[in-house]
Design an enzyme around this catalytic site. Structure first.
Site, mmCIF file in Angstrom:
data_model
loop_
_atom_site.group_PDB
_atom_site.id
_atom_site.type_symbol
_atom_site.label_atom_id
_atom_site.label_comp_id
_atom_site.label_asym_id
_atom_site.label_seq_id
_atom_site.Cartn_x
_atom_site.Cartn_y
_atom_site.Cartn_z
ATOM 1 N N GLN A 270 0.856 -0.903 -0.220
ATOM 2 C CA GLN A 270 0.312 -0.054 -0.480
ATOM 3 C C GLN A 270 0.961 1.474 0.255
ATOM 4 O O GLN A 270 0.621 2.094 -0.757
ATOM 5 C CB GLN A 270 -1.094 0.342 1.353
ATOM 6 C CG GLN A 270 -2.407 1.347 1.037
ATOM 7 C CD GLN A 270 -3.110 0.121 -0.246
ATOM 8 O OE1 GLN A 270 -3.649 1.078 -0.882
ATOM 9 N NE2 GLN A 270 -3.154 -1.547 -0.160
ATOM 10 N N HIS B 120 2.488 2.664 -2.609
ATOM 11 C CA HIS B 120 1.875 4.001 -4.220
ATOM 12 C C HIS B 120 2.226 5.135 -4.505
ATOM 13 O O HIS B 120 1.890 5.888 -5.537
ATOM 14 C CB HIS B 120 0.462 3.210 -3.726
ATOM 15 C CG HIS B 120 -0.423 2.691 -4.401
ATOM 16 N ND1 HIS B 120 -0.678 2.028 -6.084
ATOM 17 C CD2 HIS B 120 -0.731 1.188 -3.812
ATOM 18 C CE1 HIS B 120 -1.020 1.339 -5.787
ATOM 19 N NE2 HIS B 120 -1.475 1.121 -5.187
ATOM 20 N N GLU C 3 -10.305 2.172 2.919
ATOM 21 C CA GLU C 3 -10.548 1.727 1.059
ATOM 22 C C GLU C 3 -10.218 0.121 1.424
ATOM 23 O O GLU C 3 -10.811 -0.290 0.873
ATOM 24 C CB GLU C 3 -9.019 2.433 0.534
ATOM 25 C CG GLU C 3 -9.239 2.227 -1.015
ATOM 26 C CD GLU C 3 -8.357 2.652 -1.801
ATOM 27 O OE1 GLU C 3 -7.006 3.113 -0.667
ATOM 28 O OE2 GLU C 3 -8.223 2.885 -2.805
ATOM 29 N N HIS C 4 -9.301 -0.033 1.965
ATOM 30 C CA HIS C 4 -8.954 -1.802 1.739
ATOM 31 C C HIS C 4 -8.563 -1.909 2.859
ATOM 32 O O HIS C 4 -7.828 -1.516 4.386
ATOM 33 C CB HIS C 4 -7.192 -2.320 1.159
ATOM 34 C CG HIS C 4 -7.288 -1.209 -0.048
ATOM 35 N ND1 HIS C 4 -6.545 -0.511 -0.459
ATOM 36 C CD2 HIS C 4 -8.287 -2.210 -1.543
ATOM 37 C CE1 HIS C 4 -6.320 -0.147 -1.479
ATOM 38 N NE2 HIS C 4 -7.786 -1.014 -2.514
ATOM 39 N N ASP D 25 -6.195 -6.245 -6.406
ATOM 40 C CA ASP D 25 -5.772 -5.263 -7.739
ATOM 41 C C ASP D 25 -5.787 -5.104 -9.318
ATOM 42 O O ASP D 25 -5.684 -4.488 -10.041
ATOM 43 C CB ASP D 25 -4.288 -4.265 -7.205
ATOM 44 C CG ASP D 25 -4.383 -3.654 -5.611
ATOM 45 O OD1 ASP D 25 -5.416 -2.838 -5.308
ATOM 46 O OD2 ASP D 25 -3.249 -3.189 -5.226
ATOM 47 N N HIS E 125 -50.988 21.392 -9.721
ATOM 48 C CA HIS E 125 -50.954 20.063 -9.046
ATOM 49 C C HIS E 125 -52.208 19.566 -9.043
ATOM 50 O O HIS E 125 -52.520 18.252 -9.459
ATOM 51 C CB HIS E 125 -50.307 20.046 -7.998
ATOM 52 C CG HIS E 125 -48.763 20.269 -8.205
ATOM 53 N ND1 HIS E 125 -48.119 21.143 -8.596
ATOM 54 C CD2 HIS E 125 -47.445 19.394 -8.437
ATOM 55 C CE1 HIS E 125 -46.671 21.066 -9.128
ATOM 56 N NE2 HIS E 125 -46.309 19.586 -8.511
#
Lengths: 429, 429
Positions: free
Chosen positions: A259, A262, A327-328, A361, A420
């Site tokens: 991770q 990145h 996220e993960h 991934d 209406h």
């Protein structure tokens, strides 16, 4: 790297700081992007050619030269190792299968009052896919963005990928071909987003733009939103690993570094109930960094944003993970499904000791475009739902209208919307 | 009102002008809103009390006075006519039923390679519902925003409704109670949005904010987006009516005016194949305006944005409707289902001669919060999906990892992410 222990009196403050850390300092490019969008709207292809020459460092011969030809794609494919093409194909097949299983069904609900209610799902007509060029050109990202659109039934996918110095990444072209994307333009930046949103003489406008990009691309997506749909603007990547002492510390260490590699702004967090295991993982991280090609990035991410949190029990771990809404999420515990049921928010979960996030991934099948920065509390990963929209419908007979119409008239009048009410009352005869 | 005929040489330009007309000129309130959000973040309740006094014209006794008590809600209910409460209940019951039918199912997909893939839907923890106060207080909007959240399983719904001069609309409180909203605050404007997004000592923060509001509310939602989720910012309302000459021109006229009475910026468009019918509807619109309470607003909308489009055949009508991608679509034709199948984009469709759009605003069951301004090309109405998020998951055995892991390693290395590759390779043993 931050070490926290839920037994410490300072834990709440330390954990709150971890939650609140802004890991991104996006440059303000609003005005520059607004200018670029204005040029594309006013001048179309001419502006696109000029901006491509300025920002990408090559001079297209004309608007037609912006489009990548089928021959170029074939030539790119010829240079790729067969095992890499096979890996791409395995990934694509699995991504297609998983996303096909997500496809929702239409509803048609007959109603005792004599109406029929329905809900129809239909694909978007046209989608623009932005793909970063240069060093951050990720073929996996082409598959993850294009295939859900294809599975959803989107008729037209137009891909924009900048070609710095005129060069494209062959594997990106191979991924586009495998994903069935036939319309590829070598354009990038805010000018590519503007061209996809507003159209030019050679590029027809799309209805939604997805895909990652730099600060200019992100700001351009913000500015064209409304004219077209956009996906969410992704922040730096992150993982929370919950692991007991039965795991191999080196496995956990490499997962954290996968991770961290990145981006310096990425965040990797281990939650464990064993101080000894925590020490072993910290040591293994240091050892792995010795031999990792992207050690500079991964090391910086780990030092600045990494964390190890020591908990008294797993319920505490699941509560903290829910607050982090990562996220993960890797659950390296004996009963990972039971653990997952206790974590309320996560973009994607990876269950068991043999399930590193990296398989998600690339090849597992679920999407790798996921909510970051605690937004998994309310947002989801990319899916076929991003490329479908709903039309609800009502069919009424005179009897059906008679059954529910008077209530509509009463409410319309209470709200002061007499036309209406009249539109219903007129038909009640 | 614009009249267009597809046979005319100037049609394409006239229709393009209709598509491009910006019907909204939102005031720029960015800086004012940023200031208000900053005050709430810095001072919490103290700022909320001060801003409520300034903008809503009443002085709360303290932070506790911001919350509406159960006794006040009961008192409000006591003053409402029973038939109105019954209408509200019919609407709520039907909205609940339709949204319950939308609830998606989790996926669990065993995989020949030895993995299990899954997708889990879970509700958001907490949602903020903004309800405009004063003259535009619409109880129907409370039901349409709150009930999908309840059906989705959201644990906490906090409602903000400004109380100009301290007064609340009893029917809004009745709708909140019917929708199961127990947490109601008499706050409004950007300060209410900020308080819901960031929290104060008395108001816990939420994860998503939905509901309509003025320019300040819309801008505040834009500015807190990311911290929390938001719904789309709705533009002026619109309808496209496709009708043949067998319809009663007065019905169509009132349907057009029901849309037009919302707002001077609203848009009502008739598409028909009969010039005589077009004339009859235009005359009926003029006649109805004579007796309509909101004739000033509806007349202004019709004059500025209304249109009648004469087509050669219905296929042409369906194509134009797809390009307009209207919020509301009425299909007053002999075979409305076949017609709907030919219109690719619409927020909500109303089928047949006895199905005025107004029943969808109140009691039909589908949501009345719908995409406007041609965004139905890529967006959908409010639904349970707005209050759910997905977690995808992967469970891998050693054999499963062995089956797909090598492809992940190959792709990771091609992308230059070696820690990704190593995290898989280490476990391949």
């Amino acid at each position: 790297m931050t070490r926290l222990d839920t037994r410490d009196p300072g834990f709440a403050a330390g954990f709150a700081a971890l939650l609140d850390t802004a890991r991104e300092t996006t440059a303000r490019v609003d005005a520059a992007v607004a200018g670029i969008i204005g040029e594309i709207r006013a001048e179309g292809d001419a502006a696109l050619l000029r901006l491509t020459a300025r920002f990408d460092g090559w001079q297209p011969a004309g608007a037609a030269a912006l489009r990548v030809t089928p021959e170029e794609i074939e030539a790119a494919l010829a240079g790729i190792a067969p095992e890499l093409l096979a890996a791409l194909d395995l990934a694509a097949t699995r991504i297609e299968q998983f996303h096909r299983a997500q496809m929702p069904r239409d509803l048609e609900l007959p109603d005792p009052a004599g109406l029929t209610l329905g809900l129809r799902w239909t694909p978007l007509d046209a989608v623009g896919l932005y793909v970063p060029g240069g060093k951050a050109a990720y073929p996996s990202s082409v598959l993850m963005n294009a295939l859900p659109a294809r599975v959803a039934g989107v008729g037209r996918i137009a891909m924009a990928v900048p070609a710095p110095g005129g060069q494209l990444n062959p594997l990106v072209l191979a991924a586009a071909r495998r994903a069935g994307v036939a319309e590829v333009y070598r354009i990038g930046g805010a000018q590519a987003v503007a061209a996809l949103a507003w159209g030019t003489a050679t590029i027809a406008p799309v209805d939604r733009i997805v895909g990652p990009g730099n600060a200019y691309v992100a700001e351009a997506k913000r500015q064209v939103f409304g004219r077209v749909g956009i996906d969410s603007i992704a922040g730096p990547s992150e993982v929370v690993v919950i692991a007991d002492a039965s795991n191999d510390p080196r496995h956990v260490a490499v997962d954290l570094l996968a991770q961290a590699e990145h981006d310096e702004a990425a965040q990797a967090i281990l939650i464990t109930d064993s101080a000894g295991f925590a020490d072993a993982v910290a040591a293994a991280v240091a050892a792995e960094l010795e031999s990792l090609p992207r050690a500079a990035i991964a090391g910086e991410s780990w030092r600045r944003h990494g964390a190890i949190i020591l908990v008294r029990d797993w319920e505490e771990a699941f509560g903290l993970a829910s607050r982090l809404a990562p996220e993960h999420l890797q659950l390296m515990l004996p009963e990972p499904r039971a653990a997952m049921a206790r974590v309320r928010h996560a973009g994607a979960a990876f269950l068991g000791r043999y399930c590193p996030e990296a398989i998600g991934d690339y090849v597992a099948g679920p999407n790798h475009v996921l909510p970051t920065g605690r937004t998994a509390r309310f947002a989801s990963g990319l899916s076929v739902f991003d490329f479908l929209k709903r039309t609800t419908w009502v069919e009424a007979s005179p009897a059906g209208l008679a059954a529910i119409g008077p209530a509509a008239v009463a409410l319309a009048e209470a709200e002061g919307l007499q036309a209406h009410g009249r539109s219903v009352a007129l038909r009640l005869g």
